[in-house]
Design an enzyme around this catalytic site. Sequence first.
Site, mmCIF file in Angstrom:
data_model
loop_
_atom_site.group_PDB
_atom_site.id
_atom_site.type_symbol
_atom_site.label_atom_id
_atom_site.label_comp_id
_atom_site.label_asym_id
_atom_site.label_seq_id
_atom_site.Cartn_x
_atom_site.Cartn_y
_atom_site.Cartn_z
ATOM 1 N N ASN A 112 0.869 -1.180 0.000
ATOM 2 C CA ASN A 112 0.000 0.000 0.000
ATOM 3 C C ASN A 112 0.908 1.233 0.000
ATOM 4 O O ASN A 112 1.507 1.575 1.014
ATOM 5 C CB ASN A 112 -0.875 -0.054 1.260
ATOM 6 C CG ASN A 112 -1.823 1.124 1.360
ATOM 7 O OD1 ASN A 112 -1.803 2.032 0.532
ATOM 8 N ND2 ASN A 112 -2.638 1.109 2.386
ATOM 9 N N GLU A 119 -8.105 -4.551 5.839
ATOM 10 C CA GLU A 119 -8.015 -4.324 4.395
ATOM 11 C C GLU A 119 -6.929 -5.188 3.768
ATOM 12 O O GLU A 119 -7.082 -5.673 2.655
ATOM 13 C CB GLU A 119 -7.745 -2.835 4.129
ATOM 14 C CG GLU A 119 -8.962 -1.974 4.425
ATOM 15 C CD GLU A 119 -8.641 -0.505 4.621
ATOM 16 O OE1 GLU A 119 -8.154 -0.156 5.718
ATOM 17 O OE2 GLU A 119 -8.871 0.286 3.706
ATOM 18 N N ARG A 124 -8.420 11.175 20.284
ATOM 19 C CA ARG A 124 -7.991 11.011 21.687
ATOM 20 C C ARG A 124 -7.694 12.375 22.286
ATOM 21 O O ARG A 124 -8.111 12.689 23.404
ATOM 22 C CB ARG A 124 -6.755 10.116 21.773
ATOM 23 C CG ARG A 124 -7.078 8.667 21.523
ATOM 24 C CD ARG A 124 -5.852 7.880 21.197
ATOM 25 N NE ARG A 124 -5.379 8.207 19.846
ATOM 26 C CZ ARG A 124 -4.622 7.423 19.113
ATOM 27 N NH1 ARG A 124 -4.208 6.283 19.597
ATOM 28 N NH2 ARG A 124 -4.246 7.759 17.907
ATOM 29 N N ILE A 138 -11.427 5.143 14.983
ATOM 30 C CA ILE A 138 -12.416 5.713 15.903
ATOM 31 C C ILE A 138 -13.538 4.704 16.150
ATOM 32 O O ILE A 138 -13.932 4.466 17.298
ATOM 33 C CB ILE A 138 -12.989 7.026 15.311
ATOM 34 C CG1 ILE A 138 -11.866 8.051 15.126
ATOM 35 C CG2 ILE A 138 -14.099 7.587 16.181
ATOM 36 C CD1 ILE A 138 -12.195 9.156 14.133
ATOM 37 N N HIS A 144 -12.693 3.762 0.558
ATOM 38 C CA HIS A 144 -12.648 2.785 1.669
ATOM 39 C C HIS A 144 -13.397 1.499 1.298
ATOM 40 O O HIS A 144 -13.851 0.767 2.179
ATOM 41 C CB HIS A 144 -13.305 3.332 2.952
ATOM 42 C CG HIS A 144 -12.586 4.460 3.611
ATOM 43 N ND1 HIS A 144 -13.256 5.514 4.197
ATOM 44 C CD2 HIS A 144 -11.278 4.685 3.827
ATOM 45 C CE1 HIS A 144 -12.393 6.351 4.726
ATOM 46 N NE2 HIS A 144 -11.171 5.879 4.509
ATOM 47 N N ARG A 174 -10.465 17.010 7.001
ATOM 48 C CA ARG A 174 -11.280 17.336 5.815
ATOM 49 C C ARG A 174 -12.644 17.847 6.246
ATOM 50 O O ARG A 174 -13.223 17.344 7.196
ATOM 51 C CB ARG A 174 -11.479 16.089 4.946
ATOM 52 C CG ARG A 174 -10.200 15.512 4.392
ATOM 53 C CD ARG A 174 -10.517 14.359 3.442
ATOM 54 N NE ARG A 174 -9.327 13.559 3.215
ATOM 55 C CZ ARG A 174 -9.293 12.232 3.314
ATOM 56 N NH1 ARG A 174 -10.390 11.545 3.608
ATOM 57 N NH2 ARG A 174 -8.175 11.591 3.100
ATOM 58 N N ARG A 202 -2.785 -2.002 -3.370
ATOM 59 C CA ARG A 202 -3.957 -1.152 -3.184
ATOM 60 C C ARG A 202 -3.884 0.008 -4.168
ATOM 61 O O ARG A 202 -2.848 0.665 -4.273
ATOM 62 C CB ARG A 202 -3.961 -0.611 -1.766
ATOM 63 C CG ARG A 202 -5.056 0.389 -1.555
ATOM 64 C CD ARG A 202 -4.977 0.992 -0.182
ATOM 65 N NE ARG A 202 -6.052 1.942 -0.020
ATOM 66 C CZ ARG A 202 -5.931 3.108 0.595
ATOM 67 N NH1 ARG A 202 -4.784 3.461 1.123
ATOM 68 N NH2 ARG A 202 -6.947 3.911 0.700
HETATM 69 P P1 AMP Z 1 -7.371 5.227 11.252
HETATM 70 O O1 AMP Z 1 -7.361 6.285 10.191
HETATM 71 O O2 AMP Z 1 -8.381 4.153 11.029
HETATM 72 O O3 AMP Z 1 -6.000 4.691 11.560
HETATM 73 O O4 AMP Z 1 -7.867 5.974 12.578
HETATM 74 C C1 AMP Z 1 -7.057 6.937 13.190
HETATM 75 C C2 AMP Z 1 -7.857 7.709 14.198
HETATM 76 O O5 AMP Z 1 -8.449 6.812 15.158
HETATM 77 C C3 AMP Z 1 -6.979 8.635 15.027
HETATM 78 O O6 AMP Z 1 -6.919 9.875 14.439
HETATM 79 C C4 AMP Z 1 -7.698 8.705 16.335
HETATM 80 O O7 AMP Z 1 -8.481 9.863 16.307
HETATM 81 C C5 AMP Z 1 -8.610 7.503 16.387
HETATM 82 N N1 AMP Z 1 -8.289 6.619 17.506
HETATM 83 C C6 AMP Z 1 -7.404 5.616 17.548
HETATM 84 N N2 AMP Z 1 -7.396 5.029 18.777
HETATM 85 C C7 AMP Z 1 -8.302 5.703 19.525
HETATM 86 C C8 AMP Z 1 -8.773 5.601 20.859
HETATM 87 N N3 AMP Z 1 -8.287 4.679 21.702
HETATM 88 N N4 AMP Z 1 -9.714 6.466 21.271
HETATM 89 C C9 AMP Z 1 -10.212 7.403 20.443
HETATM 90 N N5 AMP Z 1 -9.812 7.538 19.162
HETATM 91 C C10 AMP Z 1 -8.880 6.711 18.713
#
Ligand code: AMP
Length: 399
Positions: free
Chosen positions: A7, A386, A285, A332, A180, A241, A91
């Site tokens: 990727n 993925e 977070r 999230i 996605h 965004r 990807r």
């Molecule tokens: P991703 O793009 O799927 O890797 O998601 C990244 C986002 O997930 C980060 O910007 C965080 O805001 C959120 N995230 C990851 N772990 C946590 C957590 N334990 N609590 C709240 N948000 C989280």
Amino acid sequence: MKVLVVNCGSSSLKYQLIDIDTKNVLAKGLCERIGIDGSMLTHKTPDKGSVEYKEYMKDHTYAIRMVLAALVDKDTGAISSMDEIDAVGHRIVHGGEKFSQSVVITDEMLRVVEELTELAPLHNPANLMGIHACKAIMPNVPMVAVFDTAFHQTMPEEAYLYGLPYEAYTELMIRRYGFHGTSHKYVTGRAIEMLNMDAADTRIITCHLGNGSSITAVKGGQSIDTSMGFTPLEGVPMGTRCGDMDPAIVTYLMDKLGLDTAGVNAYMNKKSGVLGISGVSSDFRDLGDAAKAGNKRAAAALSTFAYNVKKYIGSYAAAMNGVDAIVFTAGIGENDRTMRETILKGLDYLGVDVDFDYNMSCPRGEEVVISKPDSKVKVFVIPTDEEMMIAHDTARLVK
Ligand code: AMP
């Protein structure tokens, strides 16, 4: 069969080596800062731990060479020779209307992907660099392209057309594509298994909530609508965004702030979303911590996000005449229990009955059901995968 999943971003390259027969991830890693000072490869195997290689990587071909060296290294590797890699799965972000499923990579299909670069100028060129790098080093290994847009090619015209002159679609390729797709497809497959219903009858809303977020309506296993559109900018407000807004804001911003097209693009893609609203961070977070400490803008960013996700759930339930399952996935969706609660509260009119105590205490990193046993609508948390999806498509197509 062992599949290397690649990727590529413009300056990064993520990979996983997956044994399809056992579903084991034999190694994974990340090359960062390709072509920039301070390049680094972080490589991990389940039994030998993590190792960092700090070495300048001038391009993606150099990065792939380093990955292959790490994979066959006798101390840090996972295989004894490159010949053990049976196939490579890549990807690709944008497949336009040309690709509605994964395909074996050929020179002809690469020409088509190159033509689609206009639609994804930030992503497709990087994906292509990864493919060319692998072809140069492993010319005889079969390769497969898996597109982020492919799963959404089943959307009906009424969902993908915008209210623009029809020629914008026929001549300029402006329509909803959605992104996605690999993640939405993966969690859909898992949800259908968990629902124990005839797949053709299922109505599922998948919420991929991460740094980029999209929500998809999946009817009978097929995407019928999704919140991201012509680009990944549309939909709910995201990390940085803006998501949906009145399109007239674009020209207004350009006039008021003296922005050109690149400037307004950066404003909407990099400075907006929950980062822009809060002025604190794009990371949920940090926003949760700031809101708890009384930061009103952080709280506003979180509630704006939750409100918009809830609106999509409502509109997709309307589009499908009901919903059997709502799925949460990605950073999230999988981890932010408070955000899940905020989104899910007040959806009882739909038949959603969540065990909010269990939502707060359920294990992370596992598939869990957070709705009560007799909830009409099941609510699942399903960690997305993925890479496994790409590896499976690759293995299926090269076999
Ligand atoms: P991703 O793009 O799927 O890797 O998601 C990244 C986002 O997930 C980060 O910007 C965080 O805001 C959120 N995230 C990851 N772990 C946590 C957590 N334990 N609590 C709240 N948000 C989280």
